[in-house]
Motif scaffolding. Structure first.
Motif, PDB file in Angstrom:
ATOM      1  N   LEU A 262      -9.912   4.118   3.281  1.00  0.00           N
ATOM      2  CA  LEU A 262      -8.557   4.341   2.780  1.00  0.00           C
ATOM      3  C   LEU A 262      -7.623   4.820   3.881  1.00  0.00           C
ATOM      4  O   LEU A 262      -6.440   4.460   3.912  1.00  0.00           O
ATOM      5  CB  LEU A 262      -8.600   5.358   1.634  1.00  0.00           C
ATOM      6  CG  LEU A 262      -7.288   5.606   0.901  1.00  0.00           C
ATOM      7  CD1 LEU A 262      -6.775   4.317   0.278  1.00  0.00           C
ATOM      8  CD2 LEU A 262      -7.453   6.691  -0.155  1.00  0.00           C
ATOM      9  N   ILE A 263      -8.127   5.616   4.801  1.00  0.00           N
ATOM     10  CA  ILE A 263      -7.290   6.064   5.932  1.00  0.00           C
ATOM     11  C   ILE A 263      -6.903   4.883   6.807  1.00  0.00           C
ATOM     12  O   ILE A 263      -5.752   4.765   7.252  1.00  0.00           O
ATOM     13  CB  ILE A 263      -8.047   7.130   6.756  1.00  0.00           C
ATOM     14  CG1 ILE A 263      -8.256   8.392   5.928  1.00  0.00           C
ATOM     15  CG2 ILE A 263      -7.270   7.474   8.018  1.00  0.00           C
ATOM     16  CD1 ILE A 263      -9.099   9.439   6.625  1.00  0.00           C
TER      17      ILE A 263
ATOM     18  N   GLY B 242      -1.289 -11.887  -2.695  1.00  0.00           N
ATOM     19  CA  GLY B 242      -2.592 -11.755  -3.309  1.00  0.00           C
ATOM     20  C   GLY B 242      -2.751 -10.428  -4.030  1.00  0.00           C
ATOM     21  O   GLY B 242      -1.794  -9.809  -4.489  1.00  0.00           O
ATOM     22  N   THR B 243      -3.995  -9.985  -4.118  1.00  0.00           N
ATOM     23  CA  THR B 243      -4.330  -8.788  -4.899  1.00  0.00           C
ATOM     24  C   THR B 243      -4.698  -7.611  -4.011  1.00  0.00           C
ATOM     25  O   THR B 243      -5.424  -6.713  -4.444  1.00  0.00           O
ATOM     26  CB  THR B 243      -5.507  -9.113  -5.838  1.00  0.00           C
ATOM     27  OG1 THR B 243      -6.630  -9.555  -5.047  1.00  0.00           O
ATOM     28  CG2 THR B 243      -5.134 -10.210  -6.813  1.00  0.00           C
ATOM     29  N   LEU B 244      -4.206  -7.603  -2.770  1.00  0.00           N
ATOM     30  CA  LEU B 244      -4.574  -6.536  -1.849  1.00  0.00           C
ATOM     31  C   LEU B 244      -4.108  -5.176  -2.351  1.00  0.00           C
ATOM     32  O   LEU B 244      -4.871  -4.205  -2.366  1.00  0.00           O
ATOM     33  CB  LEU B 244      -3.990  -6.822  -0.470  1.00  0.00           C
ATOM     34  CG  LEU B 244      -4.248  -5.755   0.595  1.00  0.00           C
ATOM     35  CD1 LEU B 244      -5.739  -5.577   0.820  1.00  0.00           C
ATOM     36  CD2 LEU B 244      -3.570  -6.127   1.904  1.00  0.00           C
ATOM     37  N   ASP B 245      -2.833  -5.060  -2.763  1.00  0.00           N
ATOM     38  CA  ASP B 245      -2.318  -3.784  -3.239  1.00  0.00           C
ATOM     39  C   ASP B 245      -3.041  -3.329  -4.505  1.00  0.00           C
ATOM     40  O   ASP B 245      -3.281  -2.139  -4.696  1.00  0.00           O
ATOM     41  CB  ASP B 245      -0.813  -3.894  -3.505  1.00  0.00           C
ATOM     42  CG  ASP B 245      -0.030  -4.139  -2.235  1.00  0.00           C
ATOM     43  OD1 ASP B 245      -0.443  -3.616  -1.182  1.00  0.00           O
ATOM     44  OD2 ASP B 245       0.982  -4.859  -2.280  1.00  0.00           O
ATOM     45  N   LEU B 246      -3.382  -4.272  -5.363  1.00  0.00           N
ATOM     46  CA  LEU B 246      -4.131  -3.918  -6.576  1.00  0.00           C
ATOM     47  C   LEU B 246      -5.529  -3.429  -6.222  1.00  0.00           C
ATOM     48  O   LEU B 246      -6.038  -2.470  -6.837  1.00  0.00           O
ATOM     49  CB  LEU B 246      -4.198  -5.128  -7.501  1.00  0.00           C
ATOM     50  CG  LEU B 246      -4.870  -4.912  -8.862  1.00  0.00           C
ATOM     51  CD1 LEU B 246      -4.141  -3.833  -9.653  1.00  0.00           C
ATOM     52  CD2 LEU B 246      -4.924  -6.205  -9.657  1.00  0.00           C
TER      53      LEU B 246
ATOM     54  N   GLY C  97      -1.468   1.113   0.143  1.00  0.00           N
ATOM     55  CA  GLY C  97      -0.840  -0.053  -0.463  1.00  0.00           C
ATOM     56  C   GLY C  97       0.534   0.273  -1.036  1.00  0.00           C
ATOM     57  O   GLY C  97       1.003   1.412  -1.011  1.00  0.00           O
ATOM     58  N   ARG C  98       1.191  -0.757  -1.565  1.00  0.00           N
ATOM     59  CA  ARG C  98       2.550  -0.583  -2.084  1.00  0.00           C
ATOM     60  C   ARG C  98       2.591   0.011  -3.480  1.00  0.00           C
ATOM     61  O   ARG C  98       3.650   0.431  -3.936  1.00  0.00           O
ATOM     62  CB  ARG C  98       3.283  -1.926  -2.080  1.00  0.00           C
ATOM     63  CG  ARG C  98       3.644  -2.405  -0.681  1.00  0.00           C
ATOM     64  CD  ARG C  98       4.557  -3.628  -0.732  1.00  0.00           C
ATOM     65  NE  ARG C  98       5.056  -3.957   0.594  1.00  0.00           N
ATOM     66  CZ  ARG C  98       4.443  -4.758   1.442  1.00  0.00           C
ATOM     67  NH1 ARG C  98       3.282  -5.296   1.109  1.00  0.00           N
ATOM     68  NH2 ARG C  98       4.953  -5.013   2.632  1.00  0.00           N
TER      69      ARG C  98
ATOM     70  N   ALA D  16       1.503   3.016   4.707  1.00  0.00           N
ATOM     71  CA  ALA D  16       1.144   2.459   3.406  1.00  0.00           C
ATOM     72  C   ALA D  16       0.533   1.068   3.548  1.00  0.00           C
ATOM     73  O   ALA D  16      -0.417   0.729   2.837  1.00  0.00           O
ATOM     74  CB  ALA D  16       2.370   2.406   2.502  1.00  0.00           C
ATOM     75  N   VAL D  17       1.089   0.254   4.454  1.00  0.00           N
ATOM     76  CA  VAL D  17       0.609  -1.121   4.602  1.00  0.00           C
ATOM     77  C   VAL D  17       0.204  -1.444   6.033  1.00  0.00           C
ATOM     78  O   VAL D  17      -0.537  -2.401   6.261  1.00  0.00           O
ATOM     79  CB  VAL D  17       1.694  -2.119   4.130  1.00  0.00           C
ATOM     80  CG1 VAL D  17       1.903  -2.016   2.633  1.00  0.00           C
ATOM     81  CG2 VAL D  17       3.001  -1.884   4.866  1.00  0.00           C
ATOM     82  N   ARG D  18       0.714  -0.701   7.006  1.00  0.00           N
ATOM     83  CA  ARG D  18       0.385  -0.971   8.410  1.00  0.00           C
ATOM     84  C   ARG D  18       0.032   0.329   9.127  1.00  0.00           C
ATOM     85  O   ARG D  18       0.810   0.821   9.955  1.00  0.00           O
ATOM     86  CB  ARG D  18       1.552  -1.666   9.110  1.00  0.00           C
ATOM     87  CG  ARG D  18       1.915  -3.015   8.523  1.00  0.00           C
ATOM     88  CD  ARG D  18       3.047  -3.666   9.302  1.00  0.00           C
ATOM     89  NE  ARG D  18       2.634  -3.973  10.664  1.00  0.00           N
ATOM     90  CZ  ARG D  18       2.010  -5.083  11.012  1.00  0.00           C
ATOM     91  NH1 ARG D  18       1.719  -5.980  10.103  1.00  0.00           N
ATOM     92  NH2 ARG D  18       1.695  -5.313  12.265  1.00  0.00           N
TER      93      ARG D  18
END
Length: 288
Positions: A236-237, A120-124, A242-243, A253-255
């Motif tokens: 954000l913390i 999906g668009t999570l990183d965006l 994101g990637r 970054a992701v977890r």
């Protein structure tokens, strides 16, 4: 001559009972115990499967074939060889079991956890969040540092803090400028994101306390913008950059885990400590 009476064949004649001791069953013993087995003279009682001859000889994969033997004959002589196998084909190395033998170290496949992809668009979306938050702090920081965008510059920032009741003006100005400029730039790049977001969270939380003290009691309208920016920094913390960031190979970054949560607590603690050391007073009763 008179005929002799015919006699039945020997096979049909009843056999006399065999002489000797009668066969007995173990259950004939009234005590219910089985009689002890006594080995024959000079022999031991078999105790293992090898002694009983129950374990078949399993051909080894490295067994050498006799010299001069034809490949087809050798394959047919081995147990478990498939009928119609091509000459020269190796026979199965474990023909007596339905489960194949374990692989050697060279053939063992490396077990890996399935990679988890975020679809999906999570990183965006996280990139949009970082750009909005980072550029906002970078904008205000450059106003205080270099006077850009019609800002007050360092001299105007010192004067503003002094009029607002801050102590240690030089230290307060340096901490405010570095947190906004450095933290905003790192958030845009997605580099050291938990620390950068923790720095801007401390800066905006301190500003929240300062503006809240400009009026008595709790006034959300006065600190509405600061509340939104603080919530974005905390988000954000907790979510990570994101990637689409320089931290894409980092775990946070992701977890994000407990380390990112610690950065959130440290940011809020730094804001509270900086407020009481560099300013002081109860912001909810009005300090101006």
């Amino acid at each position: 001559m008179t005929d002799k009476p015919k006699q039945p064949p020997e096979s049909n004649q009843p056999q006399p009972p065999a002489t000797g001791p009668l066969a007995r069953s173990p259950y004939d013993n009234p005590t219910g115990e089985f009689p002890s087995v006594k080995p024959a003279a000079g022999k031991d009682v078999p105790r293992t499967e090898d002694d009983l001859g129950l374990d078949p000889e399993v051909p080894s994969s490295g067994a050498a074939k006799p010299a001069g033997a034809e490949p087809g004959a050798a394959a047919a002589a081995e147990p478990g060889a498939a009928a119609g196998a091509e000459p020269g084909a190796e026979a199965p190395t474990y023909a007596f079991a339905s489960i194949p033998p374990a692989r050697t170290n060279g053939d063992t496949e490396r077990l890996r956890r399935p990679r988890e992809y975020r679809r999906g668009t999570l990183d965006l979306g996280l990139l949009v969040l970082r750009l909005t938050l980072g550029l906002t702090f970078l904008y205000h920081g450059m106003q205080k540092l270099a006077g850009w965008f019609h800002g007050p510059g360092l001299d105007g920032t010192r004067h503003m803090l002094e009029q607002g009741g801050w102590k240690h003006i030089e230290l307060s100005t340096a901490m405010l400028t570095v947190s906004e400029v450095g933290g905003g730039a790192l958030i845009v790049l997605g580099l050291a994101t938990p620390l950068a977001a923790g720095a801007v969270l401390a800066s905006i939380s301190t500003a929240w306390l300062w503006k809240q003290g400009m009026a008595p009691d709790f006034q959300y309208k006065t600190v509405e913008l600061e509340s939104i920016l603080a919530a974005l920094a905390a988000t954000l913390i907790l979510t990570g950059p994101g990637r689409l960031s320089f931290d894409r190979n980092r775990g946070w970054a992701v977890r994000p885990s407990w380390g990112s949560f610690v950065c959130l607590i440290l940011g809020l603690a730094a804001a509270a400590g900086g407020w009481f050391v560099l300013h002081g007073g109860n912001p909810f009763v009005g300090i101006f």
